[in-house]
Scaffold this motif. Structure first.
Motif, PDB file in Angstrom:
ATOM      1  N   PHE B 180       7.317   2.133  -2.151  1.00  0.00           N
ATOM      2  CA  PHE B 180       6.821   3.298  -1.417  1.00  0.00           C
ATOM      3  C   PHE B 180       8.002   4.173  -0.993  1.00  0.00           C
ATOM      4  N   CYS B 181       7.999   5.398  -1.400  1.00  0.00           N
ATOM      5  CA  CYS B 181       9.080   6.346  -1.094  1.00  0.00           C
ATOM      6  C   CYS B 181      10.449   5.749  -1.437  1.00  0.00           C
ATOM      7  N   GLY B 182      10.493   4.969  -2.478  1.00  0.00           N
ATOM      8  CA  GLY B 182      11.749   4.368  -2.924  1.00  0.00           C
ATOM      9  C   GLY B 182      12.130   3.099  -2.200  1.00  0.00           C
ATOM     10  N   ALA B 183      11.272   2.597  -1.336  1.00  0.00           N
ATOM     11  CA  ALA B 183      11.588   1.394  -0.555  1.00  0.00           C
ATOM     12  C   ALA B 183      11.121   0.151  -1.316  1.00  0.00           C
ATOM     13  N   HIS B 184      12.037  -0.458  -2.037  1.00  0.00           N
ATOM     14  CA  HIS B 184      11.653  -1.674  -2.746  1.00  0.00           C
ATOM     15  C   HIS B 184      11.511  -2.829  -1.764  1.00  0.00           C
ATOM     16  N   ARG B 185      10.738  -3.799  -2.185  1.00  0.00           N
ATOM     17  CA  ARG B 185      10.535  -4.991  -1.372  1.00  0.00           C
ATOM     18  C   ARG B 185      10.979  -6.200  -2.186  1.00  0.00           C
ATOM     19  N   SER B 186      11.856  -7.003  -1.619  1.00  0.00           N
ATOM     20  CA  SER B 186      12.375  -8.151  -2.357  1.00  0.00           C
ATOM     21  C   SER B 186      11.430  -9.343  -2.299  1.00  0.00           C
ATOM     22  N   THR B 187      10.556  -9.357  -1.310  1.00  0.00           N
ATOM     23  CA  THR B 187       9.645 -10.497  -1.157  1.00  0.00           C
ATOM     24  C   THR B 187       8.267  -9.998  -0.733  1.00  0.00           C
ATOM     25  N   PRO B 188       7.230 -10.782  -1.016  1.00  0.00           N
ATOM     26  CA  PRO B 188       5.904 -10.411  -0.507  1.00  0.00           C
ATOM     27  C   PRO B 188       5.847 -10.568   1.014  1.00  0.00           C
ATOM     28  N   PHE B 189       4.855  -9.979   1.607  1.00  0.00           N
ATOM     29  CA  PHE B 189       4.604 -10.232   3.023  1.00  0.00           C
ATOM     30  C   PHE B 189       4.229 -11.704   3.193  1.00  0.00           C
ATOM     31  N   PRO B 190       4.544 -12.279   4.336  1.00  0.00           N
ATOM     32  CA  PRO B 190       4.191 -13.692   4.524  1.00  0.00           C
ATOM     33  C   PRO B 190       2.690 -13.945   4.639  1.00  0.00           C
ATOM     34  N   MET B 191       1.926 -12.903   4.891  1.00  0.00           N
ATOM     35  CA  MET B 191       0.466 -13.062   4.982  1.00  0.00           C
ATOM     36  C   MET B 191      -0.220 -11.913   4.251  1.00  0.00           C
ATOM     37  N   PRO B 192      -1.401 -12.153   3.710  1.00  0.00           N
ATOM     38  CA  PRO B 192      -2.170 -11.051   3.122  1.00  0.00           C
ATOM     39  C   PRO B 192      -2.551 -10.039   4.200  1.00  0.00           C
ATOM     40  N   PRO B 193      -2.922  -8.843   3.791  1.00  0.00           N
ATOM     41  CA  PRO B 193      -3.145  -7.785   4.779  1.00  0.00           C
ATOM     42  C   PRO B 193      -4.306  -8.077   5.723  1.00  0.00           C
ATOM     43  N   ILE B 194      -4.197  -7.489   6.899  1.00  0.00           N
ATOM     44  CA  ILE B 194      -5.357  -7.415   7.791  1.00  0.00           C
ATOM     45  C   ILE B 194      -6.412  -6.576   7.085  1.00  0.00           C
ATOM     46  N   TRP B 195      -7.605  -7.055   7.087  1.00  0.00           N
ATOM     47  CA  TRP B 195      -8.653  -6.337   6.369  1.00  0.00           C
ATOM     48  C   TRP B 195      -8.879  -4.949   6.969  1.00  0.00           C
ATOM     49  N   PRO B 196      -9.126  -3.985   6.128  1.00  0.00           N
ATOM     50  CA  PRO B 196      -9.409  -2.642   6.650  1.00  0.00           C
ATOM     51  C   PRO B 196     -10.733  -2.621   7.398  1.00  0.00           C
ATOM     52  N   SER B 197     -10.840  -1.678   8.297  1.00  0.00           N
ATOM     53  CA  SER B 197     -12.107  -1.546   9.018  1.00  0.00           C
ATOM     54  C   SER B 197     -13.155  -0.900   8.121  1.00  0.00           C
ATOM     55  N   TYR B 198     -14.370  -1.015   8.539  1.00  0.00           N
ATOM     56  CA  TYR B 198     -15.467  -0.372   7.802  1.00  0.00           C
ATOM     57  C   TYR B 198     -15.229   1.137   7.711  1.00  0.00           C
ATOM     58  N   SER B 199     -14.739   1.719   8.791  1.00  0.00           N
ATOM     59  CA  SER B 199     -14.501   3.166   8.756  1.00  0.00           C
ATOM     60  C   SER B 199     -13.329   3.504   7.842  1.00  0.00           C
ATOM     61  N   ASP B 200     -12.315   2.639   7.774  1.00  0.00           N
ATOM     62  CA  ASP B 200     -11.231   2.863   6.799  1.00  0.00           C
ATOM     63  C   ASP B 200     -11.809   2.941   5.387  1.00  0.00           C
ATOM     64  N   LEU B 201     -12.676   1.993   5.082  1.00  0.00           N
ATOM     65  CA  LEU B 201     -13.238   1.918   3.731  1.00  0.00           C
ATOM     66  C   LEU B 201     -14.115   3.134   3.434  1.00  0.00           C
ATOM     67  N   GLU B 202     -14.883   3.538   4.429  1.00  0.00           N
ATOM     68  CA  GLU B 202     -15.733   4.714   4.235  1.00  0.00           C
ATOM     69  C   GLU B 202     -14.882   5.957   4.006  1.00  0.00           C
ATOM     70  N   LEU B 203     -13.859   6.119   4.823  1.00  0.00           N
ATOM     71  CA  LEU B 203     -13.000   7.300   4.666  1.00  0.00           C
ATOM     72  C   LEU B 203     -12.309   7.280   3.305  1.00  0.00           C
ATOM     73  N   ALA B 204     -11.754   6.120   2.947  1.00  0.00           N
ATOM     74  CA  ALA B 204     -11.047   6.023   1.666  1.00  0.00           C
ATOM     75  C   ALA B 204     -11.966   6.376   0.500  1.00  0.00           C
ATOM     76  N   ALA B 205     -13.185   5.904   0.566  1.00  0.00           N
ATOM     77  CA  ALA B 205     -14.121   6.187  -0.527  1.00  0.00           C
ATOM     78  C   ALA B 205     -14.449   7.674  -0.601  1.00  0.00           C
ATOM     79  N   ARG B 206     -14.566   8.305   0.553  1.00  0.00           N
ATOM     80  CA  ARG B 206     -14.995   9.708   0.567  1.00  0.00           C
ATOM     81  C   ARG B 206     -13.868  10.674   0.230  1.00  0.00           C
ATOM     82  N   ILE B 207     -12.609  10.265   0.422  1.00  0.00           N
ATOM     83  CA  ILE B 207     -11.512  11.186   0.097  1.00  0.00           C
ATOM     84  C   ILE B 207     -10.819  10.795  -1.199  1.00  0.00           C
ATOM     85  N   ALA B 208     -11.381   9.846  -1.927  1.00  0.00           N
ATOM     86  CA  ALA B 208     -10.765   9.420  -3.190  1.00  0.00           C
ATOM     87  C   ALA B 208     -10.561  10.646  -4.091  1.00  0.00           C
TER      88      ALA B 208
END
Lengths: 154, 563
Positions: B180-208
């Motif tokens: 992202f913006c040239g920021a490489h990552r040498s390792t994965p995050f230690p945990m999978p992401p916090i799940w997005p909220s329902y409103s995050d998902l709705e917004l993402a779908a509508r502005i795709a």
């Protein structure tokens, strides 16, 4: 059902400030039915009504008991919302009391000034707003990791 | 232990490392130096056990619940009163008068952010977002001709970022952020992401597919120090929705994790112990004067060690060092105070998106964190709120309900309006970059506090570089709202708010003429004195600072071990 609530001024120790009004509520039916009418929520719990009927007089002053008394004495043949509109909502002071009652039910918080009475803190968890929002009271879990990704269950 | 007993204990020992401040920076340094190192942490506020009991009793004790509820409802829910007789749990009013500890000397209380003075520091009420800075953030002068360059590059700090993500326990989406913006990552995050909220998902779908100014608008899961699965003996987030002020189950990281680890490794932690002066002579720190306090009074003494680390965050670190009269060829000590000025927009979603559920922020829009426009105006990023209108204008949602009562009265019309609106409340906030300005400054020459120390005074303005971004930000967010079908948009009428990101005041640099400390955090001209944390940031980009603070703290622990 009670028909009125006695207002009993309690004398503070000399120099300690204003009169505290105590509502001698033995039966909270009138308060509960008024609350149901104000919030449009027939599922308001009687236990919560009993506690609020003890707490709110301190917050809302003598107008609280007066409003309950007027409500209890209303004619039986007038629809509740129409009566509230004409008799309480049109009266600035009574409307403020009604608004305070609504806010107390909605957020479990003292409606006027903060109170040190610990029962208000416990009331926080009884706030009805969160139910209407299909959410949960902040501080309590909504259930399990990730529930927020889904719409609430009906 | 009595104050006298504490004094005798402190005077009986010479430590390897004396750390001032038990917030995230000091705690990580204390927990990360080699095990045999004798470490002393002096913390001005209440201790770890008090903090732990605050969390546990927040669940079971109605009396404490009142305080938590007040924090949750307060517009400013931070503690800024380190008076020795202050109740350290209750929030304080905005620091604007002589009755408060911290006060701003600039126009109109210009500096908006405050901090918590207790063990664990401001991580007690942080949101938990942990993005990294991006490579260009470290090279502002070279790349955009504004600000200054860091004496470190992203590539140099990257391994420490990776380590910091493991230390704090960061949940994130490696694929979304690697590169992202040239920021490489040498390792994965230690945990999978916090799940997005329902409103995050709705917004993402509508502005795709939405493209603004040539950029595809993308909703990304925000990296955050909040467990998405059991980690470090702490549970996964259960969506209590009170991350600010307090996570009642400790799923969100706070610095007491590292304080406890440090103490279990033998570190000595003394709370209610205010550092009052760094005593230096001939380029060497000989000790730090401290004031131990409790309800009964104050006892003063001097603590001694081989190395001294100032980790009291940007305002308190600057105040202490200014009061100490240390050499500063750059004249930068106290200067370059920064924050991420914020704003909010709210609107009504086209269908119920069900706010008030889950962590306060789970996703954001980060596409404007970099770009050639940074030569003229600030970068920014947006966060998608999961909290209705949040505290837009006032103490929402209470004020929203009051407005509904005013408009619709009571009973059936009120409930219909409430049901219609409350699940459709949406908020998006933005945080804006700010450049260092020497005149944005902490000084320590004002009224005195309860320990007879001059209080910090703040001189602060938000300059045109940052302000120039505000119109473009609002226009962009309104276009996102429009595409998503969000109506009745309102823009926060306030000029700007504070992010709680208090940065600068002890700039890190390459030369003593330009900075207070070197790339290792070592004071120019005083070999055994270090500053760590947000105070040392030369520039701030748009990332929430805590992960960078943690990375710098881990790096400093290595420096201390080597010396």
């Amino acid at each position: 059902m009670i028909s009125a609530i006695a207002i009993e001024p309690l004398r503070c120790a000399p120099g300690l400030g204003a009169t505290v009004y105590h509502s001698a509520v033995g039966d909270t039916d009138a308060f509960l039915t008024l609350s149901i009418a104000l919030l449009g929520d027939p599922e308001l719990p009687a236990q919560g009504a009993a506690e609020l009927a003890e707490l709110l007089p301190v917050q809302l002053g003598p107008g609280f008991a007066e409003a309950i008394a007027r409500w209890a004495a209303r004619p039986a043949d007038v629809p509740a919302e129409a009566w509230i509109e004409a008799e309480l909502w049109a009266d600035t002071a009574a409307r403020a009391v009604c608004t305070g009652i609504m806010m107390a039910w909605l957020f479990g918080a003292a409606p006027t000034t903060d109170s040190d009475d610990p029962r208000w803190a416990a009331r926080w968890f009884e706030g009805r707003f969160w139910t209407y929002a299909h959410a949960h009271v902040p501080g309590l879990s909504g259930g399990y990791f990730g529930y927020w990704s889904y719409p609430p269950e009906a | 232990m009595s104050l006298e007993s504490q004094r005798r204990l402190l005077e009986s020992e010479r430590f390897d490392v004396v750390i001032v401040g038990g917030g995230v920076a000091g705690a990580i340094v204390a927990a990360s130096v080699p095990p045999a190192t004798r470490v002393l942490i002096v913390e001005a506020g209440a201790d770890v056990e008090d903090s732990r009991s605050a969390r546990s009793s927040a669940v079971v004790d109605p009396g404490r619940l009142a305080a938590v509820r007040d924090w949750a409802r307060a517009r400013v829910k931070t503690l800024s009163t380190p008076y020795r007789d202050a109740d350290s749990l209750r929030y304080a009013s905005f620091p604007d008068g002589s009755g408060d500890y911290l006060y701003a000397g600039g126009p109109d209380k210009a500096f908006k952010s405050t901090y918590i003075r207790r063990s664990g520091g401001t991580t007690w009420h942080w949101q938990g977002s942990t993005p990294r800075l991006i490579p260009s953030d470290f090279r502002m002068a070279t790349q955009f001709g504004v600000g200054v360059d860091w004496p470190l590059t992203y590539d140099e700090l990257e391994p420490w970022y990776a380590a910091a993500e493991c230390e704090l326990g960061v949940a994130g989406d490696h694929a979304a952020w690697d590169g992202f913006c040239g920021a490489h990552r040498s390792t994965p995050f230690p945990m999978p992401p916090i799940w997005p909220s329902y409103s995050d998902l709705e917004l993402a779908a509508r502005i795709a597919g939405l493209v603004i100014d040539g950029r595809a608008v993308t909703v990304r899961a925000t990296p955050q120090a909040r467990n998405s699965e059991p980690y470090q003996d702490r549970p996964p987030c259960a969506g209590n929705s009170t991350c600010i002020p307090i996570c009642p189950i400790a799923a969100k990281y706070d610095a007491t994790v590292h304080l406890r680890r440090a103490v279990s490794r033998g570190a000595v932690m003394v709370s209610r112990c205010v550092a009052t002066r760094v005593v230096a002579s001939n380029g060497v720190v000989e000790g730090i004067d401290v004031a131990l306090w409790d309800a009964g009074g104050v006892v003063r003494t001097t603590v001694r060690g081989r190395h001294y680390v100032i980790a009291a965050a940007a305002i308190e670190s600057a105040r202490l060092l200014l009061l100490s009269g240390l050499p500063d060829r750059s004249a930068m000590l106290g200067g370059n105070l920064m924050d991420h000025p914020t704003g909010q927009l709210i609107g009504t979603t086209p269908a119920p998106w069900y706010g008030f559920r889950g962590p306060p922020v789970t996703s954001g829009i980060d596409d404007w964190r970099d770009g050639p426009e940074r030569a003229q105006r600030a970068a920014w990023k947006a966060s998608l709120g999961n909290d209705g209108f949040g505290r837009f204008k006032a103490k929402a949602p209470e004020d929203v309900v009051k407005a509904l009562i005013a408009a619709h009265g009571f009973g059936t019309p009120f409930r219909a309006a409430l049901d219609e609106q409350v699940s459709r409340m949406f908020r998006m906030s933005y945080a804006t970059e700010q450049l260092p300005r020497p005149e944005n400054r902490v000084t320590a020459d004002g009224l005195k506090d309860a320990l007879d120390l001059p209080r910090a005074q703040l001189r602060y303005v938000v300059d045109d570089y940052t302000r120039a971004a505000f119109p473009a930000i609002r226009t962009t967010i309104l276009r996102v709202f429009d595409r998503a079908g969000i109506t009745s948009a309102q823009i926060d009428p306030s000029d700007y708010g504070g992010s709680g990101h208090i940065l600068g005041t002890c700039r890190m640099g390459s030369k003593a003429e330009q900075a207070v400390v070197d790339r290792d955090g070592r004071w120019f001209g005083v070999d055994n004195l270090f500053v760590v944390g947000a105070a040392t940031f030369p520039t701030i980009g748009t990332a929430n600072p805590t992960l960078t603070i943690a990375a710098l703290a881990l790096r400093m622990a290595r420096v201390l071990a080597a010396s």
